[in-house]
Enzyme design. Structure first.
Site, PDB file in Angstrom:
ATOM      1  N   HIS A 274       0.861  -1.202   0.000  1.00 35.58           N
ATOM      2  CA  HIS A 274       0.000   0.000   0.000  1.00 35.58           C
ATOM      3  C   HIS A 274       0.893   1.245   0.000  1.00 35.58           C
ATOM      4  O   HIS A 274       1.706   1.408  -0.891  1.00 35.58           O
ATOM      5  CB  HIS A 274      -0.939  -0.096   1.209  1.00 35.58           C
ATOM      6  CG  HIS A 274      -2.032   0.919   1.278  1.00 35.58           C
ATOM      7  ND1 HIS A 274      -2.430   1.707   0.238  1.00 35.58           N
ATOM      8  CD2 HIS A 274      -2.837   1.271   2.321  1.00 35.58           C
ATOM      9  CE1 HIS A 274      -3.428   2.490   0.616  1.00 35.58           C
ATOM     10  NE2 HIS A 274      -3.703   2.256   1.875  1.00 35.58           N
ATOM     11  N   HIS A 315      -2.290  -2.547  -9.446  1.00 39.53           N
ATOM     12  CA  HIS A 315      -3.262  -1.863  -8.584  1.00 39.53           C
ATOM     13  C   HIS A 315      -4.530  -2.707  -8.529  1.00 39.53           C
ATOM     14  O   HIS A 315      -4.920  -3.321  -9.513  1.00 39.53           O
ATOM     15  CB  HIS A 315      -3.604  -0.472  -9.147  1.00 39.53           C
ATOM     16  CG  HIS A 315      -4.217   0.435  -8.137  1.00 39.53           C
ATOM     17  ND1 HIS A 315      -5.543   0.388  -7.836  1.00 39.53           N
ATOM     18  CD2 HIS A 315      -3.671   1.372  -7.338  1.00 39.53           C
ATOM     19  CE1 HIS A 315      -5.812   1.291  -6.912  1.00 39.53           C
ATOM     20  NE2 HIS A 315      -4.692   1.909  -6.580  1.00 39.53           N
ATOM     21  N   ASP A 373       2.743   5.333  -6.736  1.00 38.42           N
ATOM     22  CA  ASP A 373       3.991   5.220  -5.959  1.00 38.42           C
ATOM     23  C   ASP A 373       5.227   5.086  -6.820  1.00 38.42           C
ATOM     24  O   ASP A 373       6.345   5.193  -6.310  1.00 38.42           O
ATOM     25  CB  ASP A 373       3.893   3.996  -5.027  1.00 38.42           C
ATOM     26  CG  ASP A 373       2.842   4.219  -3.961  1.00 38.42           C
ATOM     27  OD1 ASP A 373       1.867   3.452  -3.921  1.00 38.42           O
ATOM     28  OD2 ASP A 373       2.977   5.195  -3.196  1.00 38.42           O
TER      29      ASP A 373
HETATM   30  C1  SDX Z   1      -1.405   2.043  -3.351  1.00 38.23           C
HETATM   31  O1  SDX Z   1      -6.150   0.707  -3.179  1.00 38.23           O
HETATM   32  C2  SDX Z   1      -5.654   1.863  -3.442  1.00 38.23           C
HETATM   33  O2  SDX Z   1      -6.313   2.748  -3.939  1.00 38.23           O
HETATM   34  C3  SDX Z   1      -4.197   2.046  -3.031  1.00 38.23           C
HETATM   35  C4  SDX Z   1      -3.544   3.351  -3.457  1.00 38.23           C
HETATM   36  C5  SDX Z   1      -4.148   4.555  -2.741  1.00 38.23           C
HETATM   37  O3  SDX Z   1      -4.016   5.662  -3.268  1.00 38.23           O
HETATM   38  O4  SDX Z   1      -4.647   4.370  -1.591  1.00 38.23           O
HETATM   39  O5  SDX Z   1      -3.667   3.544  -4.855  1.00 38.23           O
HETATM   40  C6  SDX Z   1      -2.053   3.351  -3.093  1.00 38.23           C
HETATM   41  O6  SDX Z   1      -1.348   1.230  -2.469  1.00 38.23           O
HETATM   42  C7  SDX Z   1      -0.892   1.732  -4.721  1.00 38.23           C
HETATM   43  C8  SDX Z   1      -0.315   0.284  -4.842  1.00 38.23           C
HETATM   44  C9  SDX Z   1       1.085   0.310  -4.293  1.00 38.23           C
HETATM   45  N1  SDX Z   1       1.630  -1.072  -4.179  1.00 38.23           N
HETATM   46  C10 SDX Z   1       2.594  -1.501  -5.000  1.00 38.23           C
HETATM   47  O7  SDX Z   1       3.070  -0.850  -5.930  1.00 38.23           O
HETATM   48  C11 SDX Z   1       3.119  -2.886  -4.641  1.00 38.23           C
HETATM   49  C12 SDX Z   1       3.219  -3.742  -5.909  1.00 38.23           C
HETATM   50  N2  SDX Z   1       1.869  -4.046  -6.377  1.00 38.23           N
HETATM   51  C13 SDX Z   1       1.282  -5.295  -5.973  1.00 38.23           C
HETATM   52  O8  SDX Z   1       1.623  -5.735  -4.694  1.00 38.23           O
HETATM   53  C14 SDX Z   1      -0.198  -5.398  -6.354  1.00 38.23           C
HETATM   54  O9  SDX Z   1      -0.305  -4.948  -7.643  1.00 38.23           O
HETATM   55  C15 SDX Z   1      -1.231  -4.692  -5.491  1.00 38.23           C
HETATM   56  C16 SDX Z   1      -1.116  -5.077  -4.058  1.00 38.23           C
HETATM   57  C17 SDX Z   1      -1.099  -3.214  -5.616  1.00 38.23           C
HETATM   58  C18 SDX Z   1      -2.599  -5.100  -6.011  1.00 38.23           C
HETATM   59  O10 SDX Z   1      -2.701  -6.449  -5.775  1.00 38.23           O
HETATM   60  P1  SDX Z   1      -4.073  -7.249  -6.119  1.00 38.23           P
HETATM   61  O11 SDX Z   1      -5.124  -6.352  -6.630  1.00 38.23           O
HETATM   62  O12 SDX Z   1      -4.398  -8.088  -4.946  1.00 38.23           O
HETATM   63  O13 SDX Z   1      -3.669  -8.068  -7.366  1.00 38.23           O
HETATM   64  P2  SDX Z   1      -3.030  -9.473  -7.269  1.00 38.23           P
HETATM   65  O14 SDX Z   1      -1.989  -9.472  -6.207  1.00 38.23           O
HETATM   66  O15 SDX Z   1      -4.117 -10.479  -7.210  1.00 38.23           O
HETATM   67  O16 SDX Z   1      -2.268  -9.536  -8.665  1.00 38.23           O
HETATM   68  C19 SDX Z   1      -2.934  -9.978  -9.803  1.00 38.23           C
HETATM   69  C20 SDX Z   1      -1.833 -10.722 -10.587  1.00 38.23           C
HETATM   70  C21 SDX Z   1      -1.117 -11.772  -9.743  1.00 38.23           C
HETATM   71  O17 SDX Z   1      -0.678 -12.789 -10.620  1.00 38.23           O
HETATM   72  P3  SDX Z   1      -1.594 -14.140 -10.720  1.00 38.23           P
HETATM   73  O18 SDX Z   1      -1.720 -14.700  -9.314  1.00 38.23           O
HETATM   74  O19 SDX Z   1      -2.932 -13.688 -11.299  1.00 38.23           O
HETATM   75  O20 SDX Z   1      -0.806 -15.035 -11.649  1.00 38.23           O
HETATM   76  O21 SDX Z   1      -0.818  -9.789 -10.982  1.00 38.23           O
HETATM   77  C22 SDX Z   1       0.407 -10.114 -10.357  1.00 38.23           C
HETATM   78  C23 SDX Z   1       0.090 -11.046  -9.206  1.00 38.23           C
HETATM   79  O22 SDX Z   1       1.180 -11.928  -8.955  1.00 38.23           O
HETATM   80  N3  SDX Z   1       0.987  -8.868  -9.880  1.00 38.23           N
HETATM   81  C24 SDX Z   1       2.263  -8.523  -9.997  1.00 38.23           C
HETATM   82  C25 SDX Z   1       2.352  -7.239  -9.450  1.00 38.23           C
HETATM   83  N4  SDX Z   1       1.155  -6.844  -9.011  1.00 38.23           N
HETATM   84  C26 SDX Z   1       0.314  -7.863  -9.269  1.00 38.23           C
HETATM   85  N5  SDX Z   1       3.342  -9.178 -10.486  1.00 38.23           N
HETATM   86  C27 SDX Z   1       4.517  -8.526 -10.446  1.00 38.23           C
HETATM   87  N6  SDX Z   1       4.681  -7.271  -9.949  1.00 38.23           N
HETATM   88  C28 SDX Z   1       3.626  -6.601  -9.444  1.00 38.23           C
HETATM   89  N7  SDX Z   1       3.784  -5.368  -8.948  1.00 38.23           N
END
Ligand code: SDX
Length: 437
Positions: A274, A315, A373
Site C-alpha cells: 500500500h 493496482h 507510488d
Molecule cells: C497504493 O487501493 C488503493 O487505492 C491504493 C492506493 C491509494 O491511493 O490508496 O492507490 C495506493 O497502495 C498503490 C499500490 C502500491 N503497491 C505496490 O506498488 C506494490 C506492488 N503491487 C502489488 O503488490 C499489487 O499490484 C497490489 C497489491 C497493488 C494489487 O494487488 P491485487 O489487486 O491483490 O492483485 P493481485 O496481487 O491479485 O495480482 C494480480 C496478478 C497476480 O498474478 P496471478 O496470481 O494472477 O498469476 O498480478 C500479479 C500477481 O502476482 N501482480 C504482480 C504485481 N502486481 C500484481 N506481479 C509482479 N509485480 C507486481 N507489482
C-alpha cells in the site's frame, strides 16, 4: 441512503441442498451516480448464508460521495472533479476543502480555510517530550503511528464524535498538524532541533521549511519544489475505499476517536503493498543497481515462485494507467529540470524499467501499470527527502481523505463493521486432561 432500483432484482438460485432442494433468494439492487450497480446481500445471513470475498475484491463496504474511480478507464474524480484538472488548476488545501465540504470554495471561503489551517499548524509543546521516548533510529512511520494516536491525549475538548463542531476542528487540527509532526519525525531522526511552523508560508512551503530549515540560518524554499510538493500532497489526498481508508472507517465504526482512527490508517498505510510502496520502489531500484540487471528483475517479478514484485506497479482497481502516475511523471520532469539532474541514474532506471514492463506480455496481460507510488519516491528523493520519510509524506497527503471519509460515515447512520468468516477449524470436541494427551 441507497434505494432499490425499480423492476431490477438479483435472483440467487442455490441448487443441491441437503435434501436435494433448490432455493431462490431475491436480492435488491442499488444504483449509484457512477460505477457498477450493487447487490444488497444483507438478508443472506437470515437465509443461512454468508458471502465470501477475501480482500473485498467485489465488495462495496459503504456508500460514499467523495471519490470515484473507474479502474478500467483510469478515471479518478474527487467530488466529481477529475484529478488531472485539480492537479493543474487547484491546490492541496483547496482540495482539502472540497473533500470535506463537497463543493469548491469561494475565494473568501478558501482564504478563511487557509487561515484556519495555518493557525492550527503548531502542536502542543509537550508533544516534543513524546518524541524523546523513541530511539533515534526509529522509523518515522513508527513515530507517526504513536504521535498521531497520542493527539487524543491532548485534545479532550473535541472528542465528541457526535458534535459537528468537534468533528470540524479535529479535521482542521489533523490537516494542519500532520506536516508539523512529519517534519518533527524527520528532525528527530536527524538529531536536529524541531523547526516551528511559519504562518507566512503556504502549506507545502511550510512543510519543506520545517523539514530542511535550521535555527542557524535563513532557509529559502524553492517555489518550484514547493509547487511540486503541493501537487504530491494533492495526488495522495483521497482514493475511495483503499486499505487504509477502510481501516479508518472500520475503527471509526466502533465510535473510536478520530485521532485513534487516523493512527490506525497510518499503520495500515505503512505496508509495502500500500503506501509503503514508494519507499519500496526506491529500495527496489537500489537493489537492481544497474540497467544490465533489469531483465533479471523483470523475470523475478514474473516468476510465480519468486516473492519479488515490481514495486510501484499494479493496482487493485486501476487496470489502466493510474491517472496520478501520469501527473507524478510530469512533476518528476519539472523537479529534475529545476534541480538540473535530468540525467539522474535512478530516474533513468525507473524510465527504462517502466518502458520494458509496459511492453512485456506478462504485465500487459495482467494489466499492470505504474501506480502513484512508482514516480513519487524518485521525486521525493531528488528533493532531499529521506527514503524512510516517503510513506510519512503519503500519510500527510492522505489525511484529508481519511478524515473526510470518517466524517461522512460518522455524520450519517452507520453500523459497527463486523465481517464474518468461512470457518474450517475443528468442530466441537471435549477438553482432554493433560495426563490423557
Ligand atoms: C497504493 O487501493 C488503493 O487505492 C491504493 C492506493 C491509494 O491511493 O490508496 O492507490 C495506493 O497502495 C498503490 C499500490 C502500491 N503497491 C505496490 O506498488 C506494490 C506492488 N503491487 C502489488 O503488490 C499489487 O499490484 C497490489 C497489491 C497493488 C494489487 O494487488 P491485487 O489487486 O491483490 O492483485 P493481485 O496481487 O491479485 O495480482 C494480480 C496478478 C497476480 O498474478 P496471478 O496470481 O494472477 O498469476 O498480478 C500479479 C500477481 O502476482 N501482480 C504482480 C504485481 N502486481 C500484481 N506481479 C509482479 N509485480 C507486481 N507489482
Amino acid at each position: 441512503m441507497a434505494t432499490p432500483i425499480a423492476n431490477r432484482t438479483a435472483k440467487l438460485t442455490i441448487e443441491g441442498g441437503p435434501d436435494g432442494e433448490t432455493e431462490t433468494i431475491e436480492l435488491p439492487l442499488y444504483a449509484g451516480t457512477e460505477g457498477p450497480d450493487v447487490i444488497d446481500i444483507g438478508k443472506l445471513t437470515a437465509q443461512g448464508f454468508f458471502t465470501y470475498d477475501p480482500g473485498f475484491v467485489s465488495t462495496a463496504a459503504c456508500e460514499s460521495s467523495i471519490t470515484f474511480i473507474d479502474g478500467d478507464a483510469g478515471i479518478l474524480l474527487h467530488r466529481g472533479y477529475p484529478i488531472e484538472q485539480l492537479a493543474e488548476q487547484s491546490t492541496y488545501l483547496e482540495l482539502c476543502y472540497l473533500l470535506l465540504n463537497g463543493e469548491l470554495p469561494s475565494a473568501q471561503n478558501l482564504d478563511e480555510f487557509v487561515k484556519t489551517i495555518t493557525r492550527h499548524t503548531m502542536v502542543h509543546d509537550q508533544l516534543r517530550n513524546f518524541f524523546n521516548g523513541f530511539r533515534a533510529d526509529a522509523h518515522p512511520m513508527a513515530i507517526m503511528c504513536g504521535v498521531v494516536g497520542a493527539l487524543s491525549a491532548f485534545y479532550h475538548d473535541s472528542l465528541d464524535i457526535d458534535d459537528p463542531s468537534h468533528r470540524l476542528i479535529t479535521a482542521h487540527r489533523l490537516i494542519a498538524k500532520m506536516p508539523t509532526l512529519a517534519a518533527m519525525s524527520h528532525k528527530f531522526s536527524q538529531g536536529q532541533p524541531f523547526m516551528y511552523p511559519r504562518n507566512d508560508l503556504d502549506y507545502a512551503s511550510n512543510f519543506l521549511y520545517m523539514m530542511f530549515g535550521s535555527p542557524c540560518e535563513d532557509y529559502e524554499v524553492n517555489p518550484v519544489l514547493a509547487r511540486a510538493m503541493d501537487r504530491i500532497f494533492l495526488l495522495h489526498a483521497d482514493h475511495e475505499q483503499n486499505a487504509s481508508t477502510s481501516t479508518v472507517r472500520l475503527a471509526g465504526s466502533t465510535g473510536a476517536n478520530p485521532f485513534a482512527c487516523i493512527a490506525a490508517g497510518i499503520a495500515a498505510l505503512w505496508g509495502p503493498a500500500h503506501g509503503g510502496a514508494n519507499e519500496a520502489v526506491l529500495n527496489m531500484l537500489s537493489e537492481i543497481g544497474s540497467f544490465k540487471n533489469i531483465d533479471k528483475y523483470i523475470a523475478k517479478a514474473k516468476d510465480k515462485d519468486d516473492p519479488f514484485r515490481l514495486m510501484g506497479f499494479g493496482h487493485r482497481v486501476y487496470k489502466n494507467y493510474d491517472p496520478r502516475a501520469k501527473v507524478m511523471q510530469q512533476t518528476c520532469k519539472e523537479v529534475f529540470e529545476e534541480l538540473g539532474v535530468e540525467d539522474d541514474p535512478m530516474l533513468k532506471m525507473a524510465q527504462r524499467l517502466e518502458k520494458i514492463a509496459l511492453e512485456d506480455e506478462y504485465f500487459v496481460e495482467k494489466r499492470l501499470y505504474p501506480n502513484v507510488d512508482f514516480y513519487s519516491g524518485i521525486i521525493l528523493k531528488a528533493m532531499g527527502i529521506p527514503v524512510d520519510m516517503f510513506t510519512v509524506v503519503f500519510a500527510t497527503g492522505r489525511t484529508p481523505g481519511w478524515i473526510a471519509q470518517w466524517n461522512e460515515m460518522v455524520s450519517s447512520s452507520y453500523k459497527i463493521g463486523r465481517p464474518r468468516q468461512l470457518y474450517n477449524g475443528p468442530s466441537a470436541r471435549d477438553y482432554v486432561a493433560i495426563d490423557q494427551r
